[in-house]
Scaffold this motif. Structure first.
Motif, PDB file in Angstrom:
ATOM      1  N   GLN A 406       0.836  -1.192   0.000  1.00 38.15           N
ATOM      2  CA  GLN A 406       0.000   0.000   0.000  1.00 38.15           C
ATOM      3  C   GLN A 406       0.884   1.259   0.000  1.00 38.15           C
ATOM      4  O   GLN A 406       1.723   1.428   0.880  1.00 38.15           O
ATOM      5  CB  GLN A 406      -0.922   0.006   1.219  1.00 38.15           C
ATOM      6  N   GLU A 407       0.657   2.116  -0.973  1.00 35.82           N
ATOM      7  CA  GLU A 407       1.375   3.385  -1.082  1.00 35.82           C
ATOM      8  C   GLU A 407       0.359   4.520  -1.053  1.00 35.82           C
ATOM      9  O   GLU A 407      -0.596   4.520  -1.839  1.00 35.82           O
ATOM     10  CB  GLU A 407       2.201   3.433  -2.372  1.00 35.82           C
ATOM     11  N   VAL A 408       0.557   5.466  -0.145  1.00 40.26           N
ATOM     12  CA  VAL A 408      -0.347   6.614   0.013  1.00 40.26           C
ATOM     13  C   VAL A 408       0.444   7.876  -0.316  1.00 40.26           C
ATOM     14  O   VAL A 408       1.518   8.109   0.245  1.00 40.26           O
ATOM     15  CB  VAL A 408      -0.913   6.678   1.446  1.00 40.26           C
ATOM     16  N   GLU A 409      -0.090   8.691  -1.216  1.00 37.99           N
ATOM     17  CA  GLU A 409       0.610   9.889  -1.666  1.00 37.99           C
ATOM     18  C   GLU A 409      -0.322  11.092  -1.597  1.00 37.99           C
ATOM     19  O   GLU A 409      -1.516  10.980  -1.923  1.00 37.99           O
ATOM     20  CB  GLU A 409       1.131   9.707  -3.101  1.00 37.99           C
ATOM     21  N   LEU A 544      -7.222   5.075   7.884  1.00 40.80           N
ATOM     22  CA  LEU A 544      -6.203   4.630   6.942  1.00 40.80           C
ATOM     23  C   LEU A 544      -4.843   4.485   7.616  1.00 40.80           C
ATOM     24  O   LEU A 544      -4.105   3.517   7.367  1.00 40.80           O
ATOM     25  CB  LEU A 544      -6.119   5.620   5.781  1.00 40.80           C
ATOM     26  N   LYS A 545      -4.518   5.420   8.500  1.00 38.70           N
ATOM     27  CA  LYS A 545      -3.244   5.360   9.217  1.00 38.70           C
ATOM     28  C   LYS A 545      -3.144   4.089  10.052  1.00 38.70           C
ATOM     29  O   LYS A 545      -2.117   3.384  10.021  1.00 38.70           O
ATOM     30  CB  LYS A 545      -3.111   6.600  10.106  1.00 38.70           C
ATOM     31  N   HIS A 546      -4.183   3.771  10.793  1.00 36.64           N
ATOM     32  CA  HIS A 546      -4.153   2.572  11.640  1.00 36.64           C
ATOM     33  C   HIS A 546      -4.170   1.300  10.790  1.00 36.64           C
ATOM     34  O   HIS A 546      -3.591   0.278  11.185  1.00 36.64           O
ATOM     35  CB  HIS A 546      -5.336   2.594  12.604  1.00 36.64           C
ATOM     36  N   LEU A 547      -4.852   1.344   9.634  1.00 39.16           N
ATOM     37  CA  LEU A 547      -4.859   0.169   8.758  1.00 39.16           C
ATOM     38  C   LEU A 547      -3.471  -0.099   8.195  1.00 39.16           C
ATOM     39  O   LEU A 547      -3.024  -1.251   8.113  1.00 39.16           O
ATOM     40  CB  LEU A 547      -5.868   0.387   7.623  1.00 39.16           C
ATOM     41  N   ILE A 555       4.024   4.421   6.591  1.00 38.54           N
ATOM     42  CA  ILE A 555       3.052   5.476   6.849  1.00 38.54           C
ATOM     43  C   ILE A 555       3.658   6.801   6.389  1.00 38.54           C
ATOM     44  O   ILE A 555       4.713   7.202   6.893  1.00 38.54           O
ATOM     45  CB  ILE A 555       2.684   5.537   8.346  1.00 38.54           C
ATOM     46  N   PRO A 556       3.043   7.500   5.439  1.00 37.80           N
ATOM     47  CA  PRO A 556       3.620   8.749   4.934  1.00 37.80           C
ATOM     48  C   PRO A 556       3.611   9.839   5.996  1.00 37.80           C
ATOM     49  O   PRO A 556       2.813   9.789   6.946  1.00 37.80           O
ATOM     50  CB  PRO A 556       2.710   9.102   3.752  1.00 37.80           C
ATOM     51  N   PRO A 557       4.474  10.836   5.869  1.00 41.03           N
ATOM     52  CA  PRO A 557       4.532  11.917   6.881  1.00 41.03           C
ATOM     53  C   PRO A 557       3.207  12.660   7.064  1.00 41.03           C
ATOM     54  O   PRO A 557       2.895  13.088   8.165  1.00 41.03           O
ATOM     55  CB  PRO A 557       5.625  12.845   6.338  1.00 41.03           C
ATOM     56  N   VAL A 558       2.437  12.801   5.969  1.00 40.00           N
ATOM     57  CA  VAL A 558       1.179  13.531   6.080  1.00 40.00           C
ATOM     58  C   VAL A 558       0.200  12.820   7.016  1.00 40.00           C
ATOM     59  O   VAL A 558      -0.659  13.462   7.638  1.00 40.00           O
ATOM     60  CB  VAL A 558       0.561  13.725   4.677  1.00 40.00           C
ATOM     61  N   LEU A 559       0.322  11.504   7.153  1.00 33.53           N
ATOM     62  CA  LEU A 559      -0.508  10.763   8.110  1.00 33.53           C
ATOM     63  C   LEU A 559       0.158  10.652   9.472  1.00 33.53           C
ATOM     64  O   LEU A 559      -0.523  10.551  10.494  1.00 33.53           O
ATOM     65  CB  LEU A 559      -0.814   9.360   7.565  1.00 33.53           C
TER      66      LEU A 559
END
Length: 621
Positions: A406-409, A544-547, A555-559
């Motif tokens: 999983q990649e979050v941007e 999303l952060k906890h998932l 976990i990206p910095p924004v989260l």
């Protein structure tokens, strides 16, 4: 006045005088008289006694009368002071252990869940009206192999532990590690092998024996784990058994009914069943007929297929209700019911539809419910429709597939389309793109076509023929990219999907889990890229952060910088045994802050009609 009338009063006075002089037969004197004590002084005595017991004397209280302190009861001891209810309540509160904030919130959550799940049981109207309650499961002729039945419960539990299978219920059938030991005919085994399925997945190891033995079941496993075979193969075997005993005649059936929330999922399930019935027919077994009942198909064509008798039916709720009302089909012989993606089928909006469909059953049925996300409120409500159910859970309900990277941007809204082309370069096709709104799906589709990308689009606003053609071309490899709304996120099996792109974060974390589950299927590794920005609510970003944290993803910095208001989240989860929200399954909040519950509460409030205005009389009609 006559002498007799004058003598009577004197006789009475004499008799009373004699009674006063009568000796005491028990040798006791009549000295039980006690001096009257005013109410104010009695209260002072009570306060003094209470202060003596607690070791504290109130400074403002007056000293009680010494004469009153020497009052004795019949046994010569000080009389017991009667405590008021107010004093008892104060003492009880003082003696209670101090309740922590986490314990207080947990108690409030339990009260909320009781109120939410305190609804009418999910059974037919006739069953509820007549009080019909089934207590025993349906018996079938299937039994596990003798060598497995002779093993101990510890041996079976060791197998479940090895495959991370969690079960609830009693008299569990043993887990079986091969399809041969499940006693499937050789044509079905050959069909499984031709599809590359050589051994059962964890949900099939325990789920297939449960269903084959006739037990009601709730199956929970991550997307792509093979849940379809758990309910498809048993209904094929049941139909084969009934056809061998007594062939169906015109107009009879179905024997097994499978209900799906979307047309695409219903067609996919029907194709899976048809593959196994065709294999049986080619091997010389009796013909087994299956019917696809859904919108977008001419009803006259479906009626023609029904005339010859139907063994199995895959349906969507809307068309099924329509055909049942018009008496085009009956459920008189149906004893097998499966709800695929059951959390959607039982959720708000489908509850009354399902209750109406259940009213057409004439006999007891074996009921199965499957989903990748099964919150506690759905599970508790679903169990009301089951008889002596068994729950088979592989992993946490609502957890993401661990085979998906999983990649979050963080991408600004105006830069999404341009950055989408860069993301398409991460992997080779096929690629699946999800968007929330149908307008966004059309915009993305048009943009990709302009850029020379072979893409197709699917959403609820398109004709059924166009939707089927787009999915068929994508599955066949004729198109490289499929752009879709959530109609393509639940249950659909696309082969060899390497990359899923979430053009925007869905409003519910359940939809996110279903979306990314289109890749990383059958043990393969996939990639899921999700675009987020300031348009998303903080609640869904916390989920999303906890998932991501649970799946051990980056976990990206924004989260990372998001403030987590639930500092006692882990303590409450340990106390309740429920991670996150019991209503929607989100890990970043509890039920008291659930946005989905708040939204549905507002929607229910708007549904209430007010015939007299201003919420006055008649507002609850």
């Amino acid at each position: 006045m006559a002498p007799s009338e004058q003598a009577e009063p004197r006789a009475k006075r004499a008799r009373f005088a004699e009674e006063e002089q009568e000796p005491d037969l028990f040798g006791e004197e009549h000295d039980s008289y006690q001096e009257y004590i005013p109410l104010k002084k009695r209260r002072q005595i009570e306060e003094h006694e209470l202060s003596k017991r607690s070791g504290m004397v109130a400074s403002h209280a007056e000293q009680p009368d010494p004469a009153a302190e020497t009052m004795l009861d019949e046994d010569g001891e000080e009389p017991l002071v009667k405590e008021s209810l107010l004093v008892r309540t104060a003492k009880a509160r003082k003696d209670q252990p101090t309740e922590t904030e986490a314990q207080k919130r947990l108690r409030e959550e339990q009260d909320m869940m009781r109120n939410i799940t305190a609804r009418t049981a999910l059974r037919g109207v006739k069953e509820l009206a007549t009080g019909v309650v089934y207590t025993r499961s349906i018996k079938t002729g299937w039994k596990p192999p003798l060598k497995l039945r002779q093993l101990s419960d510890d041996d079976h539990e060791e197998v479940r532990h090895k495959f991370h299978i969690i079960t609830e219920g009693h008299n569990l059938p043993p887990p079986i590690l091969t399809f041969q030991e499940m006693k499937f005919p050789s044509p079905i085994l050959q069909q499984l092998e031709s599809k590359g399925i050589k051994r059962p997945t964890p949900i099939q190891v325990q789920g297939l024996p449960v269903v084959l033995s006739g037990r009601d079941m709730i199956g929970v496993a991550f997307t792509g784990s093979g849940k379809t075979l758990v309910f498809a193969l048993p209904t094929v075997m049941q139909s084969l058994q009934e056809e061998s005993r007594m062939p169906l005649v015109k107009g009879e059936g179905p024997l097994g009914l499978m209900i799906c929330p979307s047309r695409e999922l219903a067609r996919q399930t029907h194709d899976v069943i048809k593959g196994y019935t065709t294999a049986l027919l080619q091997a010389g077994y009796p013909p087994l007929r299956s019917l696809l009942c859904m919108g977008g198909i001419d009803m006259r064509q479906q009626e023609g297929e029904m005339r010859s008798g139907t063994h199995m039916m895959v349906a969507t709720p809307g068309r099924l209700k329509d055909m049942l009302k018009k008496q085009r089909i009956t459920l008189d012989l149906c004893t097998y019911l499966c709800l695929d993606e059951a959390d959607r089928m039982v959720d708000l909006g489908f509850e009354e539809d399902m209750r109406e469909i259940l009213s057409y059953f004439k006999h007891q049925r074996q009921t199965l419910m499957f989903s990748a996300t099964m919150p506690m409120k759905i599970k508790a409500f679903a169990e009301s429709a089951l008889v002596d159910p068994i729950t088979v859970n592989v992993g946490r309900a609502g957890a993401a597939n661990l085979d998906v990277i999983q990649e979050v941007e963080y991408v600004k809204q105006e830069a999404k389309l341009v950055y989408l082309l860069e993301c398409l370069q991460k992997t080779a096709p096929p690629v699946l793109i999800f968007a929330e709104k149908t307008k966004d799906v059309d915009d993305i589709h048009e943009y990709l076509l302009i850029k020379g990308v072979e893409a197709v689009a699917v959403h609820g606003g398109k004709d059924q023929e166009d939707r089927e053609q787009a999915i068929d071309h994508f599955k066949a490899g004729k198109k490289d990219v499929l752009v879709a709304t959530d109609v393509a996120s639940k249950g659909l099996d696309f082969p060899n999907i390497q990359h899923v792109i979430n053009y925007d974060m869905p409003d519910e974390i359940e939809n996110y889990v279903h979306r990314i589950g289109r890749t990383g299927r059958c043990g393969k590794t996939g990639i899921a890229t999700t675009f987020i920005n300031k348009n998303q609510s903080e609640s869904i970003l916390l989920d999303l952060k906890h998932l991501l944290k649970e799946a051990k993803q980056r976990i990206p910095p924004v989260l990372q910088v998001l403030h987590d208001p639930l500092g006692d989240l882990e303590e409450m989860a340990a106390a309740s045994g429920q991670k996150g929200c019991a209503y929607c399954g989100g890990l970043g909040h509890r039920i008291s802050e659930c946005p989905k519950l708040e939204l549905q509460t507002r929607q229910e409030a708007h549904k209430k009609k007010d015939y007299f205005g201003a919420g006055g009389f008649g507002g609850e009609m």
